[in-house]
Design a protein around this motif. Structure first.
Motif, PDB file in Angstrom:
ATOM      1  N   ILE A 244      79.006  27.841  41.179  1.00 24.03           N
ATOM      2  CA  ILE A 244      79.632  26.520  41.104  1.00 24.03           C
ATOM      3  C   ILE A 244      79.053  25.556  42.141  1.00 24.03           C
ATOM      4  CG2 ILE A 244      81.787  27.429  40.181  1.00 24.03           C
ATOM      5  CD1 ILE A 244      82.928  27.265  43.013  1.00 24.03           C
ATOM      6  N   GLU A 245      79.176  24.281  41.813  1.00 31.07           N
ATOM      7  CA  GLU A 245      78.769  23.213  42.725  1.00 31.07           C
ATOM      8  C   GLU A 245      79.988  22.497  43.294  1.00 31.07           C
ATOM      9  OE1 GLU A 245      75.761  22.701  43.720  1.00 31.07           O
ATOM     10  OE2 GLU A 245      74.762  24.070  42.330  1.00 31.07           O
ATOM     11  N   GLY A 246      81.073  22.478  42.521  1.00 30.05           N
ATOM     12  CA  GLY A 246      82.272  21.774  42.949  1.00 30.05           C
ATOM     13  C   GLY A 246      83.251  22.690  43.662  1.00 30.05           C
ATOM     14  N   GLU A 247      84.521  22.317  43.622  1.00 33.22           N
ATOM     15  CA  GLU A 247      85.570  23.080  44.306  1.00 33.22           C
ATOM     16  C   GLU A 247      85.747  24.446  43.669  1.00 33.22           C
ATOM     17  OE1 GLU A 247      90.314  22.518  44.673  1.00 33.22           O
ATOM     18  OE2 GLU A 247      89.142  20.940  45.671  1.00 33.22           O
ATOM     19  N   ALA A 248      85.894  25.453  44.506  1.00 31.56           N
ATOM     20  CA  ALA A 248      85.957  26.836  44.033  1.00 31.56           C
ATOM     21  C   ALA A 248      87.325  27.181  43.468  1.00 31.56           C
ATOM     22  CB  ALA A 248      85.631  27.790  45.173  1.00 31.56           C
ATOM     23  N   GLY A 249      87.303  28.027  42.446  1.00 32.11           N
ATOM     24  CA  GLY A 249      88.532  28.600  41.931  1.00 32.11           C
ATOM     25  C   GLY A 249      88.612  30.053  42.379  1.00 32.11           C
ATOM     26  N   SER A 250      89.379  30.860  41.671  1.00 24.83           N
ATOM     27  CA  SER A 250      89.538  32.262  42.050  1.00 24.83           C
ATOM     28  C   SER A 250      88.515  33.133  41.324  1.00 24.83           C
ATOM     29  CB  SER A 250      90.952  32.743  41.725  1.00 24.83           C
ATOM     30  OG  SER A 250      91.183  32.669  40.329  1.00 24.83           O
ATOM     31  N   ILE A 251      88.365  34.363  41.829  1.00 20.49           N
ATOM     32  CA  ILE A 251      87.467  35.329  41.205  1.00 20.49           C
ATOM     33  C   ILE A 251      87.917  36.729  41.589  1.00 20.49           C
ATOM     34  CG2 ILE A 251      85.818  35.235  43.130  1.00 20.49           C
ATOM     35  CD1 ILE A 251      83.583  35.688  41.023  1.00 20.49           C
ATOM     36  N   ALA A 252      87.825  37.649  40.656  1.00 18.48           N
ATOM     37  CA  ALA A 252      88.208  39.039  40.927  1.00 18.48           C
ATOM     38  C   ALA A 252      87.169  39.686  41.840  1.00 18.48           C
ATOM     39  CB  ALA A 252      88.317  39.820  39.618  1.00 18.48           C
ATOM     40  N   ARG A 253      87.657  40.503  42.771  1.00 22.06           N
ATOM     41  CA  ARG A 253      86.735  41.219  43.655  1.00 22.06           C
ATOM     42  C   ARG A 253      85.766  42.080  42.843  1.00 22.06           C
ATOM     43  NH1 ARG A 253      88.524  41.163  49.084  1.00 22.06           N
ATOM     44  NH2 ARG A 253      90.627  40.278  49.322  1.00 22.06           N
ATOM     45  N   ALA A 254      86.232  42.573  41.711  1.00 21.77           N
ATOM     46  CA  ALA A 254      85.376  43.396  40.850  1.00 21.77           C
ATOM     47  C   ALA A 254      84.166  42.601  40.356  1.00 21.77           C
ATOM     48  CB  ALA A 254      86.184  43.926  39.665  1.00 21.77           C
ATOM     49  N   ASP A 255      84.367  41.319  40.062  1.00 17.70           N
ATOM     50  CA  ASP A 255      83.261  40.477  39.604  1.00 17.70           C
ATOM     51  C   ASP A 255      82.318  40.131  40.760  1.00 17.70           C
ATOM     52  OD1 ASP A 255      84.031  40.380  36.895  1.00 17.70           O
ATOM     53  OD2 ASP A 255      85.520  38.837  37.338  1.00 17.70           O
ATOM     54  N   ILE A 278      80.516  31.512  44.097  1.00 21.88           N
ATOM     55  CA  ILE A 278      80.864  32.051  42.786  1.00 21.88           C
ATOM     56  C   ILE A 278      82.372  32.012  42.545  1.00 21.88           C
ATOM     57  CG2 ILE A 278      78.808  33.476  42.604  1.00 21.88           C
ATOM     58  CD1 ILE A 278      80.488  35.893  43.409  1.00 21.88           C
ATOM     59  N   SER A 279      82.703  31.784  41.286  1.00 17.80           N
ATOM     60  CA  SER A 279      84.087  31.656  40.871  1.00 17.80           C
ATOM     61  C   SER A 279      84.164  32.000  39.394  1.00 17.80           C
ATOM     62  CB  SER A 279      84.559  30.220  41.121  1.00 17.80           C
ATOM     63  OG  SER A 279      85.819  29.991  40.543  1.00 17.80           O
ATOM     64  N   SER A 280      85.346  32.268  38.923  1.00 17.65           N
ATOM     65  CA  SER A 280      85.514  32.522  37.485  1.00 17.65           C
ATOM     66  C   SER A 280      85.919  31.256  36.755  1.00 17.65           C
ATOM     67  CB  SER A 280      86.560  33.620  37.255  1.00 17.65           C
ATOM     68  OG  SER A 280      86.069  34.856  37.740  1.00 17.65           O
ATOM     69  N   VAL A 281      85.954  30.144  37.470  1.00 19.74           N
ATOM     70  CA  VAL A 281      86.353  28.867  36.884  1.00 19.74           C
ATOM     71  C   VAL A 281      85.276  27.834  37.157  1.00 19.74           C
ATOM     72  CG1 VAL A 281      88.097  27.051  36.847  1.00 19.74           C
ATOM     73  CG2 VAL A 281      88.781  29.427  37.294  1.00 19.74           C
ATOM     74  N   GLY A 282      84.778  27.154  36.085  1.00 18.40           N
ATOM     75  CA  GLY A 282      83.805  26.084  36.248  1.00 18.40           C
ATOM     76  C   GLY A 282      82.427  26.585  36.624  1.00 18.40           C
ATOM     77  N   GLY A 283      81.479  25.665  36.743  1.00 18.02           N
ATOM     78  CA  GLY A 283      80.143  26.007  37.195  1.00 18.02           C
ATOM     79  C   GLY A 283      79.243  26.576  36.112  1.00 18.02           C
ATOM     80  N   THR A 284      78.115  27.113  36.548  1.00 16.86           N
ATOM     81  CA  THR A 284      77.123  27.695  35.647  1.00 16.86           C
ATOM     82  C   THR A 284      77.333  29.195  35.543  1.00 16.86           C
ATOM     83  OG1 THR A 284      75.529  26.007  36.288  1.00 16.86           O
ATOM     84  CG2 THR A 284      74.656  27.981  35.241  1.00 16.86           C
ATOM     85  N   GLY A 285      77.443  29.707  34.336  1.00 12.47           N
ATOM     86  CA  GLY A 285      77.708  31.127  34.153  1.00 12.47           C
ATOM     87  C   GLY A 285      76.536  31.999  34.578  1.00 12.47           C
ATOM     88  N   TRP A 286      76.853  33.140  35.149  1.00 11.64           N
ATOM     89  CA  TRP A 286      75.836  34.137  35.504  1.00 11.64           C
ATOM     90  C   TRP A 286      76.163  35.426  34.782  1.00 11.64           C
ATOM     91  CZ3 TRP A 286      76.324  39.022  37.684  1.00 11.64           C
ATOM     92  CH2 TRP A 286      75.132  39.646  38.058  1.00 11.64           C
ATOM     93  N   THR A 287      75.210  35.960  34.071  1.00 12.42           N
ATOM     94  CA  THR A 287      75.403  37.247  33.416  1.00 12.42           C
ATOM     95  C   THR A 287      74.261  38.164  33.800  1.00 12.42           C
ATOM     96  OG1 THR A 287      74.216  36.476  31.447  1.00 12.42           O
ATOM     97  CG2 THR A 287      76.621  36.289  31.428  1.00 12.42           C
ATOM     98  N   LYS A 288      74.531  39.454  33.895  1.00 14.93           N
ATOM     99  CA  LYS A 288      73.512  40.410  34.287  1.00 14.93           C
ATOM    100  C   LYS A 288      72.436  40.484  33.216  1.00 14.93           C
ATOM    101  CE  LYS A 288      74.646  43.987  36.572  1.00 14.93           C
ATOM    102  NZ  LYS A 288      75.191  45.281  37.013  1.00 14.93           N
TER     103      LYS A 288
END
Length: 306
Positions: A244-255, A278-288
């Motif tokens: 993300i570039e903006g304000e961070a949201g939450s993210i699971a420790r597992a992620d 990194i966050s699970s809300v907003g921003g550019t998605g990252w996938t393995k």
């Protein structure tokens, strides 16, 4: 030692077959028979002294593996078939993570070795960051009153020292939103904590990151990733990891753990020498990336296709 044992066994079997197939007199077979016995005896003695755990194999090191995020890193790495060595102040806290495992049990796996020690002591770090390690994840934490005001910086200097000594490059450090140039990405109420109750820990986190991000820092030439997660939860992995570039949201420790493992295992990881929030809300998605390029590296993948 394993190579020697295999060599001895092969030699012993060869001599035994030669002795059995020989058409010479029985007396002439005494010498090879004695050699067979000697070789097998030496092999048995060597096998008894082979080290257990991951000492003789390639492995990843997790510093701070008993914390909530560290447990996720260890658990997921084992699930991927990796050999893992952990440095922990209290090995009895090496439990399965709530997020990925669903409950907390003593983590036990033949590919897991837990070493008791303190990252602030170089001799302890040497027992984990040593020949055979392919990458390091740093997931240190704890109350400043318990671990000291400079534990993150001092411990990470020790890790960098040993990594450079053995020539290993990959390291992922679990930092935090609000560190360095991500200060304005922290939510307003989190900023208040940063400037007050968490002031000392954030001073240490900033100094820890500077070891890598400052061009003159001791870790600047390593292949580092400073992972800055948003608000951490112990929920199940979502598979949603946004840079993300903006304000961070939450993210699971597992992620977060999944992202960290990508940073040390993927040959062409996209965020090397970067500080992704990194966050699970907003921003550019990252996938393995599971392509050949990700598994083998760009050069190796190109050569394989040729």
């Amino acid at each position: 030692l394993r190579f020697l044992c295999s060599s001895f066994r092969c030699g012993a079997l060869f001599l035994e077959q030669m002795a059995q197939s020989s058409s010479t007199r029985a007396s002439t077979r005494k010498v090879p028979s004695l050699v067979v016995i000697a070789l097998l005896t030496v092999c048995s003695l060597l096998t008894l002294h082979l080290p257990s755990g991951v000492d003789s194999q390639a492995f990843i090191a997790v510093i701070g593996g008993t914390g909530l995020t560290g447990r996720e890193v260890v658990y997921q790495a084992l699930q991927q078939g990796e050999e893992v060595m952990v440095l922990a102040r209290t090995p009895s806290k090496m439990l399965t993570p709530l997020g990925s495992a669903g409950d907390e049990q003593i983590m036990s796996d033949p590919k897991l070795t837990v070493i008791q020690g303190d990252v602030k002591f170089l001799d302890d770090v040497k027992r984990v960051v040593k020949e055979g390690v392919t990458g390091v994840v740093v997931a240190l934490g704890g109350k400043t009153a318990d671990v000291g005001e400079t534990m993150l910086t001092d411990g990470t200097i020790n890790i960098i020292t040993e990594m450079k000594k053995i020539g290993i490059k990959r390291i992922a450090v679990v930092s935090s939103i609000g560190v360095g140039d991500s200060e304005n990405q922290a939510p307003f109420f989190f900023k208040i904590l940063m400037y007050t109750m968490m002031n000392k820990i954030f001073k240490d986190k900033n100094a820890q990151e500077a070891l890598f991000t400052d061009p003159s820092g001791p870790g600047a030439d390593l292949e580092w990733t400073m992972v800055r997660p948003g608000g951490l939860t112990v929920e199940k992995p979502t598979g949603i990891i946004n840079v993300i570039e903006g304000e961070a949201g939450s993210i699971a420790r597992a992620d977060v753990a999944d992202f960290c493992l990508g940073a040390i295992l993927d040959p062409d990881f996209a965020y090397l020498k970067k500080t992704p929030c990194i966050s699970s809300v907003g921003g550019t998605g990252w996938t393995k990336d599971r392509s050949a390029k990700a598994r083998l590296g760009e050069k190796a993948a190109t050569a394989a296709e040729a």
